[in-house]
Design a protein around this motif. Structure first.
Motif, PDB file in Angstrom:
ATOM      1  N   SER A  69       1.175  -1.776  -0.077  1.00  0.00           N
ATOM      2  CA  SER A  69       0.091  -0.023   0.016  1.00  0.00           C
ATOM      3  C   SER A  69       0.997   1.774  -0.340  1.00  0.00           C
ATOM      4  CB  SER A  69      -0.802  -0.019   1.211  1.00  0.00           C
ATOM      5  OG  SER A  69      -1.910  -1.151   1.131  1.00  0.00           O
ATOM      6  N   ASP A  70       1.708   1.590   1.141  1.00  0.00           N
ATOM      7  CA  ASP A  70       3.354   2.002   0.637  1.00  0.00           C
ATOM      8  C   ASP A  70       3.287   2.460  -0.681  1.00  0.00           C
ATOM      9  OD1 ASP A  70       1.733   2.582   3.624  1.00  0.00           O
ATOM     10  OD2 ASP A  70       3.909   2.312   4.256  1.00  0.00           O
ATOM     11  N   VAL A  71       4.214   1.951  -0.798  1.00  0.00           N
ATOM     12  CA  VAL A  71       4.731   1.769  -2.367  1.00  0.00           C
ATOM     13  C   VAL A  71       3.738   2.088  -4.230  1.00  0.00           C
ATOM     14  CG1 VAL A  71       6.237   0.495  -3.666  1.00  0.00           C
ATOM     15  CG2 VAL A  71       6.748   0.701  -1.296  1.00  0.00           C
TER      16      VAL A  71
ATOM     17  N   ASP B 136       9.435   5.375  -1.866  1.00  0.00           N
ATOM     18  CA  ASP B 136      10.666   4.751  -1.690  1.00  0.00           C
ATOM     19  C   ASP B 136      10.327   3.205  -0.944  1.00  0.00           C
ATOM     20  OD1 ASP B 136      13.542   3.769  -0.330  1.00  0.00           O
ATOM     21  OD2 ASP B 136      13.242   4.199  -2.403  1.00  0.00           O
ATOM     22  N   VAL B 137      11.106   2.257  -1.874  1.00  0.00           N
ATOM     23  CA  VAL B 137      10.572   1.004  -1.149  1.00  0.00           C
ATOM     24  C   VAL B 137      11.386   0.844   0.913  1.00  0.00           C
ATOM     25  CG1 VAL B 137      11.775  -2.075  -1.758  1.00  0.00           C
ATOM     26  CG2 VAL B 137       9.925  -0.329  -2.830  1.00  0.00           C
ATOM     27  N   LYS B 138      12.955   1.192   0.524  1.00  0.00           N
ATOM     28  CA  LYS B 138      13.381   1.042   0.809  1.00  0.00           C
ATOM     29  C   LYS B 138      12.170   1.568   2.543  1.00  0.00           C
ATOM     30  CE  LYS B 138      18.159   1.344   3.452  1.00  0.00           C
ATOM     31  NZ  LYS B 138      19.486   1.987   3.454  1.00  0.00           N
ATOM     32  N   ALA B 139      12.090   2.938   2.860  1.00  0.00           N
ATOM     33  CA  ALA B 139      11.768   4.061   3.305  1.00  0.00           C
ATOM     34  C   ALA B 139      10.009   3.293   3.695  1.00  0.00           C
ATOM     35  CB  ALA B 139      11.105   4.702   2.825  1.00  0.00           C
TER      36      ALA B 139
ATOM     37  N   ILE C  99      10.627 -13.677   1.842  1.00  0.00           N
ATOM     38  CA  ILE C  99      10.183 -11.775   1.922  1.00  0.00           C
ATOM     39  C   ILE C  99      12.064 -11.431   2.813  1.00  0.00           C
ATOM     40  CG2 ILE C  99       9.328 -10.148   3.369  1.00  0.00           C
ATOM     41  CD1 ILE C  99       7.406 -11.354   1.481  1.00  0.00           C
ATOM     42  N   PRO C 100      12.623 -11.097   3.910  1.00  0.00           N
ATOM     43  CA  PRO C 100      13.919 -10.605   3.331  1.00  0.00           C
ATOM     44  C   PRO C 100      14.280 -10.755   2.148  1.00  0.00           C
ATOM     45  CG  PRO C 100      13.599 -12.038   5.274  1.00  0.00           C
ATOM     46  CD  PRO C 100      12.284 -12.452   4.468  1.00  0.00           C
ATOM     47  N   GLY C 101      14.785 -12.115   1.649  1.00  0.00           N
ATOM     48  CA  GLY C 101      15.162 -11.709   0.552  1.00  0.00           C
ATOM     49  C   GLY C 101      14.813 -11.102  -1.064  1.00  0.00           C
ATOM     50  N   ALA C 102      13.599 -11.077  -0.516  1.00  0.00           N
ATOM     51  CA  ALA C 102      12.875  -9.800  -1.745  1.00  0.00           C
ATOM     52  C   ALA C 102      13.335  -8.477  -1.487  1.00  0.00           C
ATOM     53  CB  ALA C 102      11.333  -9.883  -2.093  1.00  0.00           C
ATOM     54  N   VAL C 103      13.275  -8.723   0.573  1.00  0.00           N
ATOM     55  CA  VAL C 103      13.356  -6.582   0.681  1.00  0.00           C
ATOM     56  C   VAL C 103      14.826  -6.471   0.270  1.00  0.00           C
ATOM     57  CG1 VAL C 103      13.960  -5.493   1.785  1.00  0.00           C
ATOM     58  CG2 VAL C 103      12.036  -6.917   1.620  1.00  0.00           C
ATOM     59  N   HIS C 104      15.892  -7.565   0.387  1.00  0.00           N
ATOM     60  CA  HIS C 104      17.497  -7.193  -0.403  1.00  0.00           C
ATOM     61  C   HIS C 104      17.362  -7.103  -1.844  1.00  0.00           C
ATOM     62  CE1 HIS C 104      21.577  -8.645  -0.716  1.00  0.00           C
ATOM     63  NE2 HIS C 104      21.748  -7.776   0.291  1.00  0.00           N
ATOM     64  N   ALA C 105      16.483  -7.609  -2.628  1.00  0.00           N
ATOM     65  CA  ALA C 105      17.042  -7.536  -3.881  1.00  0.00           C
ATOM     66  C   ALA C 105      16.574  -6.011  -4.427  1.00  0.00           C
ATOM     67  CB  ALA C 105      16.171  -8.627  -4.715  1.00  0.00           C
ATOM     68  N   LEU C 106      14.991  -6.024  -3.959  1.00  0.00           N
ATOM     69  CA  LEU C 106      15.017  -4.541  -4.278  1.00  0.00           C
ATOM     70  C   LEU C 106      15.245  -3.326  -3.647  1.00  0.00           C
ATOM     71  CD1 LEU C 106      11.220  -5.184  -2.553  1.00  0.00           C
ATOM     72  CD2 LEU C 106      11.984  -4.513  -5.048  1.00  0.00           C
TER      73      LEU C 106
ATOM     74  N   THR D  77       7.076 -12.190  -6.147  1.00  0.00           N
ATOM     75  CA  THR D  77       5.168 -12.256  -6.097  1.00  0.00           C
ATOM     76  C   THR D  77       5.233 -11.122  -5.063  1.00  0.00           C
ATOM     77  OG1 THR D  77       4.636 -13.963  -4.551  1.00  0.00           O
ATOM     78  CG2 THR D  77       4.286 -14.992  -7.147  1.00  0.00           C
ATOM     79  N   PHE D  78       6.153 -10.831  -4.517  1.00  0.00           N
ATOM     80  CA  PHE D  78       6.308  -9.601  -3.625  1.00  0.00           C
ATOM     81  C   PHE D  78       7.512  -8.739  -4.133  1.00  0.00           C
ATOM     82  CE2 PHE D  78       8.452  -7.432   0.108  1.00  0.00           C
ATOM     83  CZ  PHE D  78       7.630  -6.980   0.885  1.00  0.00           C
ATOM     84  N   ALA D  79       8.260  -8.727  -4.807  1.00  0.00           N
ATOM     85  CA  ALA D  79       9.510  -8.150  -5.356  1.00  0.00           C
ATOM     86  C   ALA D  79       8.676  -7.373  -6.278  1.00  0.00           C
ATOM     87  CB  ALA D  79      10.889  -8.588  -5.439  1.00  0.00           C
ATOM     88  N   ALA D  80       8.406  -8.086  -7.366  1.00  0.00           N
ATOM     89  CA  ALA D  80       8.208  -7.525  -8.712  1.00  0.00           C
ATOM     90  C   ALA D  80       7.405  -6.426  -9.035  1.00  0.00           C
ATOM     91  CB  ALA D  80       8.104  -8.959  -9.539  1.00  0.00           C
ATOM     92  N   PRO D  81       6.030  -6.937  -8.358  1.00  0.00           N
ATOM     93  CA  PRO D  81       4.933  -5.456  -8.091  1.00  0.00           C
ATOM     94  C   PRO D  81       5.746  -4.138  -7.583  1.00  0.00           C
ATOM     95  CG  PRO D  81       4.291  -7.723  -7.699  1.00  0.00           C
ATOM     96  CD  PRO D  81       5.710  -7.941  -7.539  1.00  0.00           C
ATOM     97  N   LEU D  82       6.311  -4.803  -6.584  1.00  0.00           N
ATOM     98  CA  LEU D  82       7.001  -2.993  -6.301  1.00  0.00           C
ATOM     99  C   LEU D  82       8.470  -2.240  -7.187  1.00  0.00           C
ATOM    100  CD1 LEU D  82       7.386  -4.763  -1.831  1.00  0.00           C
ATOM    101  CD2 LEU D  82       5.729  -3.294  -3.249  1.00  0.00           C
ATOM    102  N   ALA D  83       8.787  -3.293  -7.776  1.00  0.00           N
ATOM    103  CA  ALA D  83      10.067  -3.059  -8.263  1.00  0.00           C
ATOM    104  C   ALA D  83       9.714  -2.414  -9.946  1.00  0.00           C
ATOM    105  CB  ALA D  83      10.934  -3.619  -9.279  1.00  0.00           C
ATOM    106  N   ALA D  84       8.002  -2.506 -10.040  1.00  0.00           N
ATOM    107  CA  ALA D  84       7.372  -2.086 -11.282  1.00  0.00           C
ATOM    108  C   ALA D  84       6.576  -1.219 -11.385  1.00  0.00           C
ATOM    109  CB  ALA D  84       6.296  -3.575 -12.024  1.00  0.00           C
ATOM    110  N   ALA D  85       6.138  -0.890  -9.832  1.00  0.00           N
ATOM    111  CA  ALA D  85       5.686   0.113  -9.197  1.00  0.00           C
ATOM    112  C   ALA D  85       6.434   1.709  -9.024  1.00  0.00           C
ATOM    113  CB  ALA D  85       5.192   0.412  -7.434  1.00  0.00           C
ATOM    114  N   VAL D  86       8.064   1.106  -8.702  1.00  0.00           N
ATOM    115  CA  VAL D  86       9.001   1.957  -8.265  1.00  0.00           C
ATOM    116  C   VAL D  86       9.911   2.449  -9.828  1.00  0.00           C
ATOM    117  CG1 VAL D  86      10.793   2.472  -7.454  1.00  0.00           C
ATOM    118  CG2 VAL D  86       9.198   1.507  -6.257  1.00  0.00           C
TER     119      VAL D  86
END
Length: 334
Positions: free
Chosen positions: A207-209, A215-218, A267-274, A299-308
């Protein structure tokens, strides 16, 4: 809608489809009912795709198997409803069933109990014909449909429980009902408390991203405290934000977490990739190169990467359903 534009929301949706194509059919259906999630239509589509004789051929993971094993017997009762409409005019059966289904869907997504669903179903049936037979049939149909629409999965702690959350966040960006949709969908695949808590964390970050444009990190930093501490998930998310960000470091980080399908690994791995990548393509390729359940992590990382970052059209067009999915994605967020 915040700072996000419709094209970026569309990217966030179809990015998931691109990386997890086997769920294309039922994910698409899940948001086509007036642009919202329909728990009955979703379960129907899931059975059509993944049950015995379904259109999907390939590996079916434990979470899907658990959901199907609970769902199949309930579908039998639903399928029999048109044939047990005692005292209901044949011309009215489908109308009553449609009205009952609408009442059940509303109750299921609001978290209301079976009695509430029955009460609304009977009220709708009386509007068709005020008789004891119609009311009795509405109650019977409501019970079967409610059990079907609220079916749950097994004690699973893998990625399927969070796989469609990003899509629902995008689809509900300017609509009410997101929490009910996510709750129903995550419970379909798991009853595991850890997984359900992870789903809440994923929803907040998405929702935030996707909607607010953070920003993903924030976003992850702001929501880390809501992630479960169990299985070192919270600790490893914090490490993902501070570890070395090179591609080789991502491979090492993911391998240290583990490569299987567990949420505490993915989930942590996806965050690190992002936070280690500067483009959608880089995120996707980094996750794939790390191997293991890369589709689940994406399924977690790709939508966030695409949004950014957006999805480069030349990259997206490598997927043979790119134009179809892009058009659908734009439609559901408008």
């Amino acid at each position: 809608m915040g700072k996000m534009t419709i094209p970026l929301l569309a990217h966030s949706v179809h990015a998931y489809i691109y990386t997890h194509t086997r769920t294309h059919a039922h994910t698409k259906l899940s948001t086509e009912h007036r642009g919202k999630f329909n728990p009955v239509a979703f379960r129907d589509a899931m059975l059509d795709s993944f049950s015995f004789g379904g259109t999907y051929t390939g590996f079916v993971d434990g979470a899907m198997r658990g959901a199907l094993l609970n769902l199949i017997p309930l579908k039998k009762d639903v399928a029999m409803l048109p044939w047990v409409a005692k005292g209901v005019d044949s011309a009215d059966v489908q109308k009553v069933l449609d009205d009952v289904s609408e009442a059940v869907v509303s109750a299921a997504l609001k978290g209301e109990n079976l009695d509430s669903a029955k009460k609304e179903a009977v009220s709708k049936a009386k509007a068709v014909k005020d008789s004891k037979e119609y009311s009795a049939y509405a109650e019977k149909a409501a019970e079967a449909l409610y059990k079907y629409a609220t079916s749950t999965g097994s004690e699973d702690d893998q990625h399927p429980s969070i796989a469609q959350i990003a899509i629902l966040v995008a689809a509900y960006a300017d609509k009410e009902g997101l929490d009910g949709a996510i709750s129903n969908l995550t419970h379909l695949f798991t009853t595991n408390e850890f997984s359900l808590a992870v789903g809440q964390f994923v929803k907040e970050v998405c929702s935030d991203v996707i909607v607010k444009g953070l920003d993903v990190k924030a976003a992850v930093q702001a929501r880390t405290e809501s992630a479960p501490a169990e299985k070192s998930l919270r600790e490893n998310i914090q490490k993902a934000l501070s570890e070395d960000k090179s591609e080789s470091a991502h491979l090492a980080f993911q391998q240290k977490l583990g490569l299987p399908c567990g949420l505490h690994q993915g989930i942590p791995g996806a965050v690190h990739a992002l936070v280690s990548s500067t483009s959608y393509v880089e995120v996707v390729r980094s996750v794939i190169k790390a191997s293991g359940d890369s589709a689940g992590r994406l399924t977690f990382a790709a939508p966030l990467a695409a949004a950014v970052h957006g999805v480069p059209s030349d990259f997206g067009k490598k997927y043979n359903k790119y134009e179809e999915v892009k058009a659908w994605a734009k439609a559901i967020v408008q």
